[in-house]
Design a protein around this motif. Structure first.
Motif, PDB file in Angstrom:
ATOM      1  N   ASP A   1       5.147  -0.026   3.773  1.00 36.67           N
ATOM      2  CA  ASP A   1       7.075   0.422   3.495  1.00 36.67           C
ATOM      3  C   ASP A   1       7.732   0.307   2.085  1.00 36.67           C
ATOM      4  N   ASP A   2       8.491   0.761   1.995  1.00 36.82           N
ATOM      5  CA  ASP A   2       9.594   0.122   0.468  1.00 36.82           C
ATOM      6  C   ASP A   2       9.968  -0.980   0.662  1.00 36.82           C
ATOM      7  N   ASP A   3       9.667  -2.063   1.425  1.00 39.83           N
ATOM      8  CA  ASP A   3      10.238  -3.439   1.721  1.00 39.83           C
ATOM      9  C   ASP A   3       9.111  -3.751   1.451  1.00 39.83           C
ATOM     10  N   ARG A   4       8.402  -3.983   1.439  1.00 40.88           N
ATOM     11  CA  ARG A   4       6.928  -4.333   1.428  1.00 40.88           C
ATOM     12  C   ARG A   4       6.353  -4.439  -0.215  1.00 40.88           C
ATOM     13  N   HIS A   5       6.825  -2.468  -0.561  1.00 40.71           N
ATOM     14  CA  HIS A   5       6.621  -2.596  -2.166  1.00 40.71           C
ATOM     15  C   HIS A   5       7.363  -3.585  -2.530  1.00 40.71           C
ATOM     16  N   ASN A   6       8.497  -3.743  -2.599  1.00 39.98           N
ATOM     17  CA  ASN A   6       9.550  -4.722  -3.010  1.00 39.98           C
ATOM     18  C   ASN A   6       8.941  -5.768  -3.838  1.00 39.98           C
ATOM     19  N   ARG A   7       8.709  -6.194  -2.155  1.00 39.58           N
ATOM     20  CA  ARG A   7       7.979  -7.927  -2.239  1.00 39.58           C
ATOM     21  C   ARG A   7       6.765  -7.606  -3.730  1.00 39.58           C
ATOM     22  N   VAL A   8       6.159  -7.034  -3.482  1.00 47.14           N
ATOM     23  CA  VAL A   8       4.691  -6.818  -4.761  1.00 47.14           C
ATOM     24  C   VAL A   8       5.483  -7.105  -5.703  1.00 47.14           C
ATOM     25  N   MET A   9       6.095  -6.168  -6.102  1.00 43.41           N
ATOM     26  CA  MET A   9       6.621  -5.230  -7.222  1.00 43.41           C
ATOM     27  C   MET A   9       7.374  -7.204  -7.941  1.00 43.41           C
TER      28      MET A   9
ATOM     29  N   LEU B   1      -1.712  -1.388  -8.793  1.00 42.79           N
ATOM     30  CA  LEU B   1      -1.249  -0.813  -7.767  1.00 42.79           C
ATOM     31  C   LEU B   1      -2.261   0.558  -6.922  1.00 42.79           C
ATOM     32  N   ASP B   2      -3.154   0.870  -8.174  1.00 38.77           N
ATOM     33  CA  ASP B   2      -4.145   2.251  -7.761  1.00 38.77           C
ATOM     34  C   ASP B   2      -5.380   1.112  -7.680  1.00 38.77           C
ATOM     35  N   LEU B   3      -5.927   0.191  -8.025  1.00 38.66           N
ATOM     36  CA  LEU B   3      -6.576  -0.295  -7.457  1.00 38.66           C
ATOM     37  C   LEU B   3      -6.458  -0.859  -6.189  1.00 38.66           C
ATOM     38  N   TYR B   4      -5.725  -1.497  -5.726  1.00 41.62           N
ATOM     39  CA  TYR B   4      -5.222  -1.559  -4.183  1.00 41.62           C
ATOM     40  C   TYR B   4      -5.383  -0.755  -3.381  1.00 41.62           C
ATOM     41  N   ALA B   5      -4.749   0.438  -3.575  1.00 39.80           N
ATOM     42  CA  ALA B   5      -4.416   1.941  -2.920  1.00 39.80           C
ATOM     43  C   ALA B   5      -5.942   2.449  -2.618  1.00 39.80           C
ATOM     44  N   GLN B   6      -7.083   2.269  -3.628  1.00 35.95           N
ATOM     45  CA  GLN B   6      -8.141   3.060  -3.029  1.00 35.95           C
ATOM     46  C   GLN B   6      -9.054   2.165  -2.845  1.00 35.95           C
ATOM     47  N   GLU B   7      -8.288   0.859  -2.873  1.00 35.00           N
ATOM     48  CA  GLU B   7      -9.749  -0.453  -1.306  1.00 35.00           C
ATOM     49  C   GLU B   7      -9.083  -0.388  -0.419  1.00 35.00           C
ATOM     50  N   THR B   8      -7.986  -0.351  -0.627  1.00 33.00           N
ATOM     51  CA  THR B   8      -6.884  -0.833   0.816  1.00 33.00           C
ATOM     52  C   THR B   8      -7.849   0.856   1.659  1.00 33.00           C
TER      53      THR B   8
ATOM     54  N   ARG C   1       5.268   3.874  -4.971  1.00 35.14           N
ATOM     55  CA  ARG C   1       4.833   3.527  -3.815  1.00 35.14           C
ATOM     56  C   ARG C   1       3.616   3.881  -3.760  1.00 35.14           C
ATOM     57  N   PRO C   2       2.142   2.658  -3.916  1.00 35.61           N
ATOM     58  CA  PRO C   2       0.982   3.832  -4.046  1.00 35.61           C
ATOM     59  C   PRO C   2       0.387   4.449  -2.377  1.00 35.61           C
ATOM     60  N   ASP C   3      -0.617   5.453  -2.948  1.00 37.95           N
ATOM     61  CA  ASP C   3      -0.804   6.356  -2.624  1.00 37.95           C
ATOM     62  C   ASP C   3      -1.656   6.329  -2.144  1.00 37.95           C
ATOM     63  N   PHE C   4      -2.144   5.790  -0.214  1.00 35.46           N
ATOM     64  CA  PHE C   4      -2.982   5.791   0.581  1.00 35.46           C
ATOM     65  C   PHE C   4      -4.223   7.053   0.399  1.00 35.46           C
ATOM     66  N   GLY C   5      -3.604   8.118   0.166  1.00 37.49           N
ATOM     67  CA  GLY C   5      -4.281   9.427   1.385  1.00 37.49           C
ATOM     68  C   GLY C   5      -3.487   9.564   2.533  1.00 37.49           C
ATOM     69  N   GLU C   6      -3.466  11.193   2.992  1.00 40.86           N
ATOM     70  CA  GLU C   6      -2.875  11.611   4.212  1.00 40.86           C
ATOM     71  C   GLU C   6      -3.612  11.265   5.287  1.00 40.86           C
ATOM     72  N   ASP C   7      -5.203  11.132   4.701  1.00 39.47           N
ATOM     73  CA  ASP C   7      -5.947  10.865   6.210  1.00 39.47           C
ATOM     74  C   ASP C   7      -5.854   9.388   6.151  1.00 39.47           C
ATOM     75  N   THR C   8      -5.001   8.441   5.619  1.00 42.71           N
ATOM     76  CA  THR C   8      -4.627   6.702   6.218  1.00 42.71           C
ATOM     77  C   THR C   8      -3.656   7.022   6.851  1.00 42.71           C
ATOM     78  N   GLU C   9      -3.290   8.351   7.269  1.00 37.09           N
ATOM     79  CA  GLU C   9      -1.526   7.714   7.636  1.00 37.09           C
ATOM     80  C   GLU C   9      -1.375   7.168   9.178  1.00 37.09           C
ATOM     81  N   GLY C  10      -0.311   5.980   8.850  1.00 42.15           N
ATOM     82  CA  GLY C  10      -0.655   5.244  10.101  1.00 42.15           C
ATOM     83  C   GLY C  10      -1.359   4.278  10.331  1.00 42.15           C
ATOM     84  N   LEU C  11      -2.244   4.197   9.445  1.00 40.63           N
ATOM     85  CA  LEU C  11      -3.531   3.028   9.300  1.00 40.63           C
ATOM     86  C   LEU C  11      -3.126   2.097   8.718  1.00 40.63           C
ATOM     87  N   ILE C  12      -1.989   2.395   7.478  1.00 40.31           N
ATOM     88  CA  ILE C  12      -1.956   1.049   6.596  1.00 40.31           C
ATOM     89  C   ILE C  12      -0.155   0.805   6.175  1.00 40.31           C
ATOM     90  N   GLN C  13       0.109  -0.150   7.024  1.00 40.63           N
ATOM     91  CA  GLN C  13       1.751  -0.788   6.959  1.00 40.63           C
ATOM     92  C   GLN C  13       1.825  -1.055   5.066  1.00 40.63           C
TER      93      GLN C  13
END
Length: 318
Positions: A144-152, A169-176, A130-142
């Motif tokens: 999970d594994d189910d979404r990751h599997n659908r994206v993949m 995925l890296d670009l998505y994580a950075q922008e989001t 799963r992409p790493d959105f950064g610790e400071d975004t915890e709780g702000l971005i949903q």
């Protein structure tokens, strides 16, 4: 001039790098009416013990190995192989992707190109976490594994290579992640703005009025999480919404408001407002009475607000 010297062997070999020599029946390119009969093939040129004399005076070992593997021992065979390759291309035996972009994915699989590019058989075989959105975004971005599997799964249907999937995925994580951080910072600003504004407007009644507003919110169906978010100003439009809920509390006469209704609230609030007005006048007498005072405009505006809260209406400048 020998007729075979008309051909540049280096150019011919470059064009033929991906094609095997056709067999006597025409090979990959079929028969070519313009190709001289096989029986007319000349013997290797150059004579002597050098089988590569026909090719060039200066030939590398790598080039010799290539000629041996292809069984190119004279220019005629090189020419036949080149013309066979041209025939395949002209006959669409080597085809590109279909015109319809919707069919590109199937073409990649059917042609075997997807496998050659490293596209795995199954989405889970990408081996990408799963992409790493950064610790400071915890709780702000949903995410999970189910979404990751659908994206993949979706990326796999598009036959993206592992490197392409990782890049997406890296670009998505950075922008989001950047959007989430911006939202969080804005929420912090809104929270501070809401608290300071309501404390200024409500004075000592801040806690009581906020509680009354939130009680109306709960009675309207807001759950505890939303009530808490509203309390600290983390809901979009918290300031305006809280003011509206408080006005409803005034109309409904919530028990939290002193006096059990609008009349009691007005009496208590006006007494407090009058006290604040008196204190303000004593502290800012010069600013209020001297029109050329640098703080006159600000002080007079606050004086007007306190007068209105005290129920005495607005007044003009003397």
């Amino acid at each position: 001039m020998n007729r075979f010297q008309l051909f540049n062997p280096f150019l011919i070999l470059n064009a033929m790098i991906c094609f095997e020599e056709p067999d006597a029946g025409g090979g990959a390119g079929g028969t070519d009416d313009n190709t001289p009969p096989a029986g007319n093939e000349p013997p290797p040129a150059g004579g002597g013990d050098n089988p590569y004399a026909w090719f060039a005076e200066d030939i590398s070992d790598e080039e010799k190995e290539y000629l041996d593997n292809k069984k190119f021992d004279n220019p005629r065979k090189v020419l036949k192989s080149l013309r066979a390759a041209e025939g395949m291309i002209r006959g669409d035996k080597i085809s590109g992707p279909p015109d319809d972009p919707e069919k590109h994915a199937n073409w990649l699989k059917e042609s075997g190109l997807a496998k050659r590019l490293g596209v795995p058989e199954n989405p889970e075989d990408y081996g990408i976490e799963r992409p790493d959105f950064g610790e400071d975004t915890e709780g702000l971005i949903q995410y999970d594994d189910d979404r990751h599997n659908r994206v993949m799964g979706s990326l796999h249907e598009m036959n993206l290579t592992p490197a392409q999937v990782k890049g997406v995925l890296d670009l998505y994580a950075q922008e989001t992640g950047n959007d989430a951080r911006a939202f969080s910072q804005e929420a912090v600003h809104d929270e501070a703005n809401m608290t300071s504004t309501l404390q200024r407007d409500w004075g000592n009644d801040y806690d009581q009025n906020l509680k009354a507003a939130l009680e109306v919110g709960a009675e309207s169906g807001l759950d505890e999480a939303k009530i808490e978010a509203l309390r600290v100003g983390k809901v979009a439009g918290s300031l305006e919404l809280t003011k509206i809920l408080f006005e409803l509390a005034e109309v409904r006469g919530n028990d939290t408001l002193k006096g059990g209704g609008r009349g009691g609230l007005e009496s208590t609030s006006r007494e407090q407002a009058q006290k604040e007005l008196n204190d303000f006048q004593s502290r800012n007498a010069k600013a209020l009475t001297q029109h050329d005072h640098p703080e006159h405009e600000t002080a007079f505006a606050e004086f007007q607000r306190l007068k209105k809260r005290a129920g005495r209406g607005a007044v003009g400048r003397e």
